[in-house]
Design an enzyme around this catalytic site. Structure first.
Site, PDB file in Angstrom:
ATOM      1  N   GLU A  47       1.911  11.951  -0.166  1.00  0.00           N
ATOM      2  CA  GLU A  47       1.980  10.482  -0.146  1.00  0.00           C
ATOM      3  C   GLU A  47       0.648  10.006   0.426  1.00  0.00           C
ATOM      4  OE1 GLU A  47       4.756   8.493   2.505  1.00  0.00           O
ATOM      5  OE2 GLU A  47       4.250   6.540   1.642  1.00  0.00           O
ATOM      6  N   ASP A 121      -3.742  -0.374  -0.655  1.00  0.00           N
ATOM      7  CA  ASP A 121      -4.534  -1.603  -0.534  1.00  0.00           C
ATOM      8  C   ASP A 121      -5.032  -2.023  -1.927  1.00  0.00           C
ATOM      9  OD1 ASP A 121      -4.261  -1.579   2.247  1.00  0.00           O
ATOM     10  OD2 ASP A 121      -5.942  -0.191   2.462  1.00  0.00           O
ATOM     11  N   LYS A 125     -11.855  -6.940  -4.002  1.00  0.00           N
ATOM     12  CA  LYS A 125     -13.265  -7.102  -4.396  1.00  0.00           C
ATOM     13  C   LYS A 125     -13.953  -5.781  -4.734  1.00  0.00           C
ATOM     14  CE  LYS A 125     -13.855 -11.455  -2.199  1.00  0.00           C
ATOM     15  NZ  LYS A 125     -14.204 -12.163  -1.004  1.00  0.00           N
TER      16      LYS A 125
HETATM   17  C1  LIG Z   1      -0.979  -1.336   2.980  1.00  0.00           C
HETATM   18  S1  LIG Z   1      -0.827   0.109   3.909  1.00  0.00           S
HETATM   19  C2  LIG Z   1       0.616   0.881   3.210  1.00  0.00           C
HETATM   20  C3  LIG Z   1       1.225   1.900   4.149  1.00  0.00           C
HETATM   21  C4  LIG Z   1       2.516   2.552   3.653  1.00  0.00           C
HETATM   22  N1  LIG Z   1       2.313   3.287   2.431  1.00  0.00           N
HETATM   23  C5  LIG Z   1       3.586   1.533   3.464  1.00  0.00           C
HETATM   24  O1  LIG Z   1       3.935   1.245   2.309  1.00  0.00           O
HETATM   25  O2  LIG Z   1       4.106   1.027   4.475  1.00  0.00           O
HETATM   26  C6  LIG Z   1      -2.138   1.103   3.254  1.00  0.00           C
HETATM   27  C7  LIG Z   1      -2.399   2.364   4.076  1.00  0.00           C
HETATM   28  O3  LIG Z   1      -3.375   3.132   3.399  1.00  0.00           O
HETATM   29  C8  LIG Z   1      -4.294   3.653   4.338  1.00  0.00           C
HETATM   30  N2  LIG Z   1      -5.557   3.854   3.612  1.00  0.00           N
HETATM   31  C9  LIG Z   1      -6.171   2.963   2.805  1.00  0.00           C
HETATM   32  N3  LIG Z   1      -7.284   3.502   2.281  1.00  0.00           N
HETATM   33  C10 LIG Z   1      -7.355   4.766   2.769  1.00  0.00           C
HETATM   34  C11 LIG Z   1      -8.281   5.836   2.586  1.00  0.00           C
HETATM   35  N4  LIG Z   1      -9.348   5.727   1.788  1.00  0.00           N
HETATM   36  N5  LIG Z   1      -8.035   6.994   3.259  1.00  0.00           N
HETATM   37  C12 LIG Z   1      -6.950   7.122   4.066  1.00  0.00           C
HETATM   38  N6  LIG Z   1      -6.054   6.146   4.266  1.00  0.00           N
HETATM   39  C13 LIG Z   1      -6.251   4.982   3.623  1.00  0.00           C
HETATM   40  C14 LIG Z   1      -4.363   2.611   5.441  1.00  0.00           C
HETATM   41  O4  LIG Z   1      -4.774   3.198   6.674  1.00  0.00           O
HETATM   42  C15 LIG Z   1      -2.923   2.103   5.479  1.00  0.00           C
HETATM   43  O5  LIG Z   1      -2.128   2.798   6.421  1.00  0.00           O
END
Ligand SMILES: C[S@@+](CC[C@H](N)C(=O)[O-])C[C@H]1O[C@@H](n2cnc3c(N)ncnc32)[C@H](O)[C@@H]1O
Length: 222
Positions: A47, A121, A125
């Site tokens: 995940e 995320d 942009k």
């Molecule tokens: C919007 S949150 C969603 C978290 C979880 N999947 C949820 O649905 O509750 C996005 C997560 O992706 C992680 N994340 C985003 N880009 C990342 C990257 N390049 N490497 C590691 N983690 C990343 C962030 O730290 C964050 O915890």
């Protein structure tokens, strides 16, 4: 970082189900997750961007014959899932703190069977930073077994539309795609699959409470 985050960040490093590769450098667990941690030959499911990791923990409960690894850069968030897994004595789930950009230093070719992207995320942009953008898909292709699948759940129209375009543009094999997962859940799904779709991540709960519609797709990239 607040005091509680710092405490969790320090504590999680001591957990037996938490891994923190030194990056960029090949991690000693690469190619050895089954033999050295899970101690079985079961499929591995990642995940990516797991946040607090409830989804990995929920899936691990439903599928004792699969191994789950939640990956995120935020150790203090994964602390929550790692504690849950330890309390439930779930041996088929682990957490790995790394940037997904370096995922190929952590997992070997063909080591992984499935990838889940949960509420990634949208990167409004920076399309190339989306977790379904070609630079990431190329990383997944290296570590996924032939026929391995990618699944995405999101509230974001931008990310979902982009992913749908990517599937078409690159001829990925689309297995499922719905713009309204819970509205269109087919009646004939077996109970386990229904349960999976109803395991809600932290962000999913936030977004559904605000009335967002959850989108879902499943595709093969080989
Ligand atoms: C919007 S949150 C969603 C978290 C979880 N999947 C949820 O649905 O509750 C996005 C997560 O992706 C992680 N994340 C985003 N880009 C990342 C990257 N390049 N490497 C590691 N983690 C990343 C962030 O730290 C964050 O915890």
């Amino acid at each position: 970082m607040g005091k509680d985050k710092l405490r969790r960040f320090a504590a999680v490093k001591e957990f037996p189900n938490f891994f923190e590769p030194e990056i960029p450098k090949e991690y000693h667990m690469k190619g050895r997750w089954r033999s050295d941690y899970f101690k079985n030959d079961n499929p591995i499911v990642l995940e990516l961007g797991c946040g607090k990791g409830e989804y990995s923990v929920g899936l691990a409960q439903h599928f004792p014959d699969k191994n789950f690894i939640g990956v995120d850069i935020k150790g203090s968030r994964m602390y929550i899932g790692a504690v849950q897994a330890l309390e439930m004595q779930l041996k088929n789930v682990a957490f790995c703190r790394t940037k997904i950009d370096f995922i190929n230093d952590c997992f070997a070719e063909n080591e992984v069977d499935e990838i889940w992207l949960t509420f990634s995320d949208p990167q409004r942009k920076k399309p190339n930073k989306r977790l379904t953008a070609p630079p990431f898909i190329n990383r997944y292709r290296k570590l996924l077994k032939p026929g391995g699948i990618v699944q995405l759940k999101t509230d974001s129209d931008i990310l979902f539309e982009y992913t749908e375009e990517q599937i078409k543009e690159h001829n990925y094999e689309c297995l499922e795609l719905t713009w309204d997962l819970y509205g269109e859940l087919p009646e004939n799904l077996d109970q386990t699959t229904k349960d999976i779709f109803h395991i809600k991540t932290h962000y999913e709960k936030l977004f559904t409470a605000k009335g967002s519609v959850i989108k879902y797709c499943k595709f093969r990239i080989h």
